[in-house]
Design an enzyme around this catalytic site. Structure first.
Site, PDB file in Angstrom:
ATOM      1  N   GLU A  77       0.795  -1.234   0.000  1.00 42.43           N
ATOM      2  CA  GLU A  77       0.000   0.000   0.000  1.00 42.43           C
ATOM      3  C   GLU A  77       0.832   1.291   0.000  1.00 42.43           C
ATOM      4  O   GLU A  77       0.615   2.178   0.833  1.00 42.43           O
ATOM      5  CB  GLU A  77      -0.973  -0.009   1.184  1.00 42.43           C
ATOM      6  CG  GLU A  77      -1.865  -1.236   1.168  1.00 42.43           C
ATOM      7  CD  GLU A  77      -2.875  -1.271   2.314  1.00 42.43           C
ATOM      8  OE1 GLU A  77      -2.741  -0.473   3.255  1.00 42.43           O
ATOM      9  OE2 GLU A  77      -3.791  -2.102   2.256  1.00 42.43           O
ATOM     10  N   GLU A 133      -5.772 -10.493  -2.249  1.00 41.90           N
ATOM     11  CA  GLU A 133      -6.631 -10.410  -1.058  1.00 41.90           C
ATOM     12  C   GLU A 133      -8.114 -10.416  -1.423  1.00 41.90           C
ATOM     13  O   GLU A 133      -8.931  -9.709  -0.816  1.00 41.90           O
ATOM     14  CB  GLU A 133      -6.295  -9.147  -0.244  1.00 41.90           C
ATOM     15  CG  GLU A 133      -4.821  -9.050   0.109  1.00 41.90           C
ATOM     16  CD  GLU A 133      -4.486  -7.889   1.041  1.00 41.90           C
ATOM     17  OE1 GLU A 133      -5.394  -7.325   1.682  1.00 41.90           O
ATOM     18  OE2 GLU A 133      -3.296  -7.560   1.137  1.00 41.90           O
TER      19      GLU A 133
HETATM   20  C1  XIL Z   1      -5.942  -7.299   7.902  1.00 42.89           C
HETATM   21  C2  XIL Z   1      -6.218  -8.600   8.649  1.00 42.89           C
HETATM   22  O1  XIL Z   1      -7.124  -9.374   7.906  1.00 42.89           O
HETATM   23  C3  XIL Z   1      -6.789  -8.303  10.008  1.00 42.89           C
HETATM   24  O2  XIL Z   1      -6.896  -9.495  10.775  1.00 42.89           O
HETATM   25  C4  XIL Z   1      -5.907  -7.304  10.735  1.00 42.89           C
HETATM   26  O3  XIL Z   1      -6.517  -6.967  11.952  1.00 42.89           O
HETATM   27  C5  XIL Z   1      -5.670  -6.066   9.889  1.00 42.89           C
HETATM   28  O4  XIL Z   1      -5.110  -6.444   8.646  1.00 42.89           O
HETATM   29  N1  XIL Z   1      -4.986  -5.040   3.447  1.00 42.89           N
HETATM   30  C6  XIL Z   1      -3.906  -5.827   3.756  1.00 42.89           C
HETATM   31  C7  XIL Z   1      -4.039  -6.853   4.812  1.00 42.89           C
HETATM   32  O5  XIL Z   1      -2.880  -5.745   3.077  1.00 42.89           O
HETATM   33  O6  XIL Z   1      -2.821  -7.101   5.476  1.00 42.89           O
HETATM   34  C8  XIL Z   1      -5.116  -6.501   5.797  1.00 42.89           C
HETATM   35  O7  XIL Z   1      -5.272  -7.597   6.704  1.00 42.89           O
HETATM   36  C9  XIL Z   1      -6.413  -6.195   5.089  1.00 42.89           C
HETATM   37  C10 XIL Z   1      -6.226  -5.009   4.174  1.00 42.89           C
END
Ligand code: XIL
Length: 405
Positions: free
Chosen positions: A193, A300
């Site tokens: 990000e 994701e």
């Molecule tokens: C999220 C996890 O799913 C949660 O359990 C944690 O509390 C916060 O992070 N983008 C990303 C991930 O790159 O690492 C994030 O994961 C969700 C958004």
């Protein structure tokens, strides 16, 4: 939701996610979803509202996703260490995944205890499970503004040596962690990000950016490549399906490529909804990477049931969020149907793009998803498997073109 609302949704979404990102590894990410879906109930597969879902094929006949997409891309799922022994998620992972990602345990807050001190306990559990089951591991992530322990930035920021000190800590962390996992992960989200959500500078104004400037991305990628010459190196970001955000990301990428910085691919998070985005936007994101000689990973993927959330739902405080759906209602099944069609459209696209080498859902089954507590606590069933681990309409829509959700 229009594009700008969606962009603000994602931007705010990530801002708030950070608070829980600091939760201990193995904890966060939801799980408090209600009772199991009775997905095999009687009923019609018509497109009109109905208080029951479509009749689903016998789960025993479900093809393994990893086999179904063999030769196209690896099929991945995210898991916490406690899910690898869980009666719901473990069988799904074993049957369907040939890639997996640690949901939280390989982030800097989990591994980087202090300078030169690392905690690999939970990450090792994920690696051991993956290795025992022939599952490759995507490394997530070496650097993320939401998971940047204070020790990286300790010291007097006005001193002449401060910048070099922070850079050295970052280089040491990446060198040590990439070396530790060498041969155990096939790709790293080196920087997660980095792209700004606003017009203007392509760079997110993170703590890393504030101290090291845009150079931090190059520093991270070069350190990762030096530690492991073959692991695939990624920049991972959300809202690449938004044309403006994509343009900013690509401008950042072009700067890196012009400077000869090692980079193999773009990770597209694809936290999407039943109503957003159109396939063409995602295709454009893949093509932008492809034309630069980069590969694509979908990192994701999840499809929220709340396609009608306004941008304000992702503000602080969250306002105007769609009220929680109730399982088994007509509105719930309408969303599940729309979700299935969205998943089908996306997987059809992925399968048509040779540059897409890996597709990961952010979770295994609907019993555990970060979206059950974000942006508000409410039921959300964004994955391909229901809360009991059975294939949902979305699964069947993906693997069977004639299935009517
Ligand atoms: C999220 C996890 O799913 C949660 O359990 C944690 O509390 C916060 O992070 N983008 C990303 C991930 O790159 O690492 C994030 O994961 C969700 C958004």
């Amino acid at each position: 939701m229009n594009i700008s609302a969606q962009l603000s949704r994602r931007s705010l979404l990530m801002g708030v996610a950070g608070a829980s990102a600091l939760a201990s590894c193995g904890g966060g990410g939801g799980g408090g979803v209600s009772s199991p879906v009775s997905s095999g109930s009687t009923a019609s597969s018509s497109s009109t509202a109905s208080a029951s879902g479509p009749t689903l094929p016998d789960p025993a006949t479900a093809p393994a996703l990893k086999t179904h997409f063999n030769g196209k891309f690896l099929v991945g799922m995210t898991a916490e260490p406690n899910e690898i022994n869980n009666a719901i998620s473990q069988p799904v992972l074993k049957a369907h995944a040939n890639s997996m990602t640690a949901e939280n345990c390989m982030k800097p807050h989990a591994i980087g205890t202090s300078a030169g001190v690392y905690n690999y306990t939970l990450a090792d559990q994920v690696i051991a499970f993956a290795s025992a089951n022939n599952i490759a591991v995507r490394g997530h992530t070496l650097l993320w503004h939401q998971s940047a322990p204070d020790w990286f930035f300790a010291g007097d920021s006005t001193s002449a040596t401060y910048r070099a000190t922070v850079q050295a800590r970052l280089e040491r962390y990446i060198t040590d962690v990439v070396t530790y996992f060498k041969g155990k992960v096939y790709a790293w989200d080196v920087v997660n990000e980095p792209t700004s959500d606003s017009a203007g500078s392509p760079y997110r104004n993170s703590r890393w950016y504030q101290v090291l400037g845009a150079d931090y991305i190059e520093i991270a990628l070069r350190a990762a490549r030096a530690a492991d010459p073959t692991v695939k190196l990624f920049i991972n970001d959300y809202s690449t399906e938004n044309a403006d955000k994509l343009a900013r990301l690509m401008s950042l990428v072009d700067t890196l490529l012009t400077r000869g910085v090692p980079l193999d691919g773009i990770g597209h998070q694809l936290h999407i909804t039943t109503t957003w985005p159109p396939v063409a936007n995602v295709r454009a994101a893949f093509q932008a990477a492809e034309t630069r000689g980069l590969i694509n990973h979908v990192t994701e993927l999840d499809v929220s049931l709340y396609g009608s959330d306004p941008g304000s739902c992702f503000g602080t405080p969250a306002t105007g969020c769609a009220p929680s759906l109730t399982e088994g209602t007509a509105a719930y099944w309408d969303s599940i149907r729309a979700q299935a069609l969205q998943y089908r459209a996306m997987f059809d696209l992925f399968a048509s793009q040779p540059s897409v080498k890996s597709v990961t859902t952010w979770g295994v089954a609907d019993n555990h998803t970060w979206l059950s507590s974000f942006p508000v606590n409410r039921l959300n069933h964004p994955l391909l498997f229901d809360t009991t681990g059975k294939p949902k309409s979305a699964f069947w829509a993906v693997v069977n073109p004639t299935f009517v959700p």
